[in-house]
Write an enzyme that holds these catalytic residues in place. Sequence first.
Site, mmCIF file in Angstrom:
data_model
loop_
_atom_site.group_PDB
_atom_site.id
_atom_site.type_symbol
_atom_site.label_atom_id
_atom_site.label_comp_id
_atom_site.label_asym_id
_atom_site.label_seq_id
_atom_site.Cartn_x
_atom_site.Cartn_y
_atom_site.Cartn_z
ATOM 1 N N LYS A 157 -22.641 111.557 43.076
ATOM 2 C CA LYS A 157 -22.049 110.755 44.183
ATOM 3 C C LYS A 157 -20.750 112.034 44.607
ATOM 4 O O LYS A 157 -20.787 111.969 45.851
ATOM 5 C CB LYS A 157 -21.088 109.499 43.873
ATOM 6 N N GLN A 212 -16.347 102.302 38.852
ATOM 7 C CA GLN A 212 -17.850 102.598 38.167
ATOM 8 C C GLN A 212 -17.918 101.576 37.098
ATOM 9 O O GLN A 212 -17.017 101.400 36.105
ATOM 10 C CB GLN A 212 -17.666 104.098 37.744
ATOM 11 N N ASP A 264 -18.506 99.688 48.049
ATOM 12 C CA ASP A 264 -19.242 99.046 47.288
ATOM 13 C C ASP A 264 -19.916 97.820 47.882
ATOM 14 O O ASP A 264 -21.035 97.048 47.533
ATOM 15 C CB ASP A 264 -19.062 98.983 45.885
#
Length: 939
Positions: free
Chosen positions: A60, A104, A129
């Site tokens: 990422k 995460q 997200d």
Amino acid sequence: MSAAEGTATLLSGRTLSKEIFATLSQEVAQLAEAIPGFKPGLTIVQVGDREDSNVYIRQKVKAADEVGILARHVKIPSSSTQSDLMTLIDSLNNDISVHGIIVQLPLQSDSPIDSAAVLRQVAPEKDVDGLHEVNIGRLANGDIPEGRVPCTPCGVMELVKYSGIELAGRKAIVVGRSRVVGSPVADLLKWANATVTVCHSKTANVQAEVCNADVLVAACGQQEMVKGDWLKPGCVVIDCGIHSVPDASKKSGKRLVGDVEFASASKVASHITPVPGGVGPMTVAMLMSNTVKCARAFSLKCQGGKWDIRYLGLNKLKPVPNDLSIAIAQTPKDVAEIARELGLLPTEIDFYGKKKAKVALNTLDRLSSVKDGRYVVVTGITPTPLGEGKSTTTIGLAQALGAHRNHNIFACVRQPSQGPTFGIKGGAAGGGYSQVIPMDEFNLHLTGDIHAITAANNLCAAAIDARIFHESTQSDQALYNRLVPKVKGKRTFSNIQFGRLKRLGIDKTNPDELTEEEIGRFARLDFDKSTITWQRVMDTNDRYLRKITVGQSPTEKDITRETQFDITVASEIMAVLALTKDLRDMRERLGNMVVASNKRGEPITTEDLGVCGALAVLMKDAIRPNLMQTLEGTPVFVHAGPFANIAHGNSSILADRIALKLVGENGYVVTEAGFGADIGMEKFFNIKCRASGLVPNCVVLVATIRALKMHGGGPKVTAGTPLPKEYSEENLDLVRNGCSNLKKQIENATKFGVPVVVAINQFSSDIATELEVVREEALAGGAVDAVICNHWAEGGEGAVDLAKAVEVACTRESQFKFLYDVNLPIAEKIEIIAREIYGADGISLEEEAARKVELYTKQGFANLPICMAKTHLSLSHQPERKGAPTGFTLPIRDVRASVGAGFLFPLVGTMTTMPGLPTRPCFYDIDLNVETEEVIGLF
């Protein structure tokens, strides 16, 4: 990607993601061009140190770097608690450089952490997200939040689009209903007008459903569950699964497969995603896309624009009720609604109840690239003791520009003092149907800024007398031992003391190395008590404190001196607050304040006293402007309230600067200058604009028939007594003669190169012929327009013509200039103001004034601007001289310095800095309804 006949075309996520990355790179470059230095920011939060998570995070970060996103990996140890993680997320929510936040998963923590609660902690607007329940709910309702939809579903939709299939009316099957992939994909397909069926573990016959699919999205998490013979020929297959299976032919001994059996499915489908290389790269690409979209949404808040604002209607009554009745009859918006309407971020607003709030100074950083709006100052002719309605005109004009002309508009007004509120003048919220509301909160404590100034000012006063006492009773060494005490056997200077050492030219940092002579210079301020200018203050009219003696207790060892109290708004700290540009500037100004001279004629500052840091601490909240609203729901900043006699009498620079950014290039900020144009406006231009660097576009000069008749030779106007009959009967000669004052004030404004619009503030008793005379005389005197307005009785509607005139005036190119060069000698600057603004023949410096001019020149303060302390009831120094007097010499009794605020103030006559209460103060009418808790009798 094409394939041989009988084989599906591969939908390569790698290929498509590269195209998306290229487009995103261009968007990031465009954002940086629109807002210099702007860069999308993504923060990835990890708890623990799982290697698989580290691999994903590196991917990422690498992708973000490729696009031009500033990505940060914040790793906290597995020993961190849920509270630690929540605190970290809160800090990121409040960081305007962070536009996207990822937590995460999974969380590797030694103690239990509720992942759902953690995801809810992320601000919905930064949830790239798309897992926050607010964003999930909006998606389910079809209100698709751009940039805040789960990344894998976004990637799926891009791949479907890439296949070229038209979704409207097609049958789409989603196998799997997880909140991360299956459910949001189904919602996206539904809102793209596909007919969607979701299959899950409880579906009776999945194969029977799948065989009807024009589009199949497999997200069930079961290895190669979907077979080729399940598929409808020519369908589009998007495989979201990824599984590792043994494969002896591979060097690693394993290979990756999806939820679809690729070998058989690729012979039936028209398009299919490979595993790997299909949905996986798109997930990362859509994360970058979401981040850029969130950054772009934030950037729009940094560029200004038209507000989406709800105005409040007025239920106007005739006759017009009293101000408090009007204010109570209106239902204000919650200040949280106003903040949203203005585009303020949650991190930029602190609420004080439901109707007022403070706005953070870092709002200026976010809006730094926004061009300022138009800047309008409202002033007046020389007033009667009753006031001519500058505040009412300021609010009425703001309501007209906003609610009736649909502009972004801010009014910026001073915070009223409790002294006049309970004395004779009353409040300063405007009046009639042009008011700031809630007017009782406006006129009372508000958010406590004046109380903070009172505390800071009196701390400084206490420090002065305490220092004089201790110096008179101790030797140099004893003073030094107490000022720099040994702690655990070691002396250290404080930061403030290092500043004093530097000013003394002592470059030593070890307290034990100072010589006896240096110790004496450092420790002893050596006040000349006759030069002390710092007074105690309170926010109450108390005439018996105009002269006091302090130090009469036996404990003070006969160290007495005469001093006085001023009203709080006369404190130099109030002037500092109004003129400061940021926290650093305020801290510096507070440290520069001169409280006296020593016996060698050198200035003593609050920095020398060591109290300046504490003053800044007491003022750290007061520096932020207060957000309120008008009766018609337009926003108002209420901030600072310096006395217009001995200070500049204008609201704060910070309020004006923030307002000018919030309204944007096509908006308007209307600010008010205290007293007549010869005082408040002249100080606005020569002091406030010089300090702020802001350039005004227009002056609105308020005039009334009442004041003009007084200047034309009418009887004396006295507060608290009925007006003589001359003020209610037609007398064109009185009006025309009084216009000499109006013309002089127009002339005063035009000396600064600013166009003037005259607002003829109409009272119910005014006569049409008299109003027309004023209009004619104003135009003849150089005003670009003169407008009769009735905003007191009609609200913004009564000031629409005034608003139109201001709009036209603001289109003129500004020719703004200062009246004098600050580097001229002190006396010359005073004389320029006396001649040009007041119409005097010259000035006469009395002995004390001449001595002070010499002293301040010697002390290095000669290049400060001038803030004249003069009666507001006449252009001259004599209150009884009305109109536009000439043939007089202006006597300068004294000159004093407000070095921290940044001006010198010559005293013309005697200035009362502590008003007294009249025989019947306003407080006779003020009470509290103990049943409803409503204030009654407040104006």
